[in-house]
Design an enzyme around this catalytic site. Sequence first.
Site, PDB file in Angstrom:
ATOM      1  N   GLU A 138       8.474  -2.447   8.185  1.00  0.00           N
ATOM      2  CA  GLU A 138       8.676  -3.585   7.296  1.00  0.00           C
ATOM      3  C   GLU A 138       9.717  -4.573   7.820  1.00  0.00           C
ATOM      4  OE1 GLU A 138       9.796  -1.993   3.511  1.00  0.00           O
ATOM      5  OE2 GLU A 138      10.971  -0.368   4.386  1.00  0.00           O
TER       6      GLU A 138
ATOM      7  N   ASP B 220       9.247  -7.009   2.692  1.00  0.00           N
ATOM      8  CA  ASP B 220      10.421  -6.906   3.547  1.00  0.00           C
ATOM      9  C   ASP B 220      10.165  -7.547   4.906  1.00  0.00           C
ATOM     10  OD1 ASP B 220      12.665  -5.610   2.223  1.00  0.00           O
ATOM     11  OD2 ASP B 220      11.351  -3.889   1.996  1.00  0.00           O
TER      12      ASP B 220
ATOM     13  N   HIS C 205      13.555   1.340  -4.753  1.00  0.00           N
ATOM     14  CA  HIS C 205      13.695   0.215  -5.670  1.00  0.00           C
ATOM     15  C   HIS C 205      13.639   0.641  -7.130  1.00  0.00           C
ATOM     16  CE1 HIS C 205      13.303  -2.459  -2.262  1.00  0.00           C
ATOM     17  NE2 HIS C 205      12.174  -1.853  -1.924  1.00  0.00           N
TER      18      HIS C 205
END
Length: 238
Positions: A104, A130, A28
Amino acid sequence: MFLLSFSPTLAEIAAHSGYDYVVVDMEHGHGGIPKKALDLGPQGIMFPMIESRKDATKAVSYCRFPPEGIRGSAHTVVRASKYGIDEGYLGNYADELLIMCQVESAEGVKKADEIAAVDGVDCVQMGPLDLSASLGYLWDPGHKKVREMMRRAEKAVLTSDPEKGGAYLSGFAMPHDGPAAIRERGYNMVAGTVDIGLFRNAAVEDVRRFKMGLVNESDGEDSLDNGKDVDDEKYWSE
């Protein structure tokens, strides 16, 4: 701390501040090091979205030289081996690298026990955001169904014995699930903050205080004491 800014300066400040570990987030964050991460010499590597034994096994294989894995070899010249100066690198690189697999998704939770049992997986990292998205609760990571899935995965990992090849449990502290709470549930590693979040909060608060100061001045209030802002010491120490 998770480091999304890819800033060497913030990474160094985090290290000097006393954090036990810093994860450089290349999923990210703004930085990227395709196929070079291990050659740089990190003490660990985290793989996102692991959903099965097969995924976890493949992740470990990326961290091992042949015949144990498929990692490309340039160990005689890369930073990880001190550019070839560390003659013992090949003998100890596997033992000194922490391999973390993120669970996740709902599918990952179903296979959490298998993932934790894969030889070479040192730690299973829970990904609450997530996971909440995969369950349809992206805007509500504290939803009852998300918490139930989290507990299911946590128990699956905690029942694996690290002394017998199982994995440790790692995760993120959340506003609805603080560090003390997850530590009590048996987490071995806790990530409590993100560098971008810290800076964002500090910047927003800094602007708010500055504007409040302007409002006070326009109202004729004296916020100075002998030429010095009464809150100056606190301001610069934050």
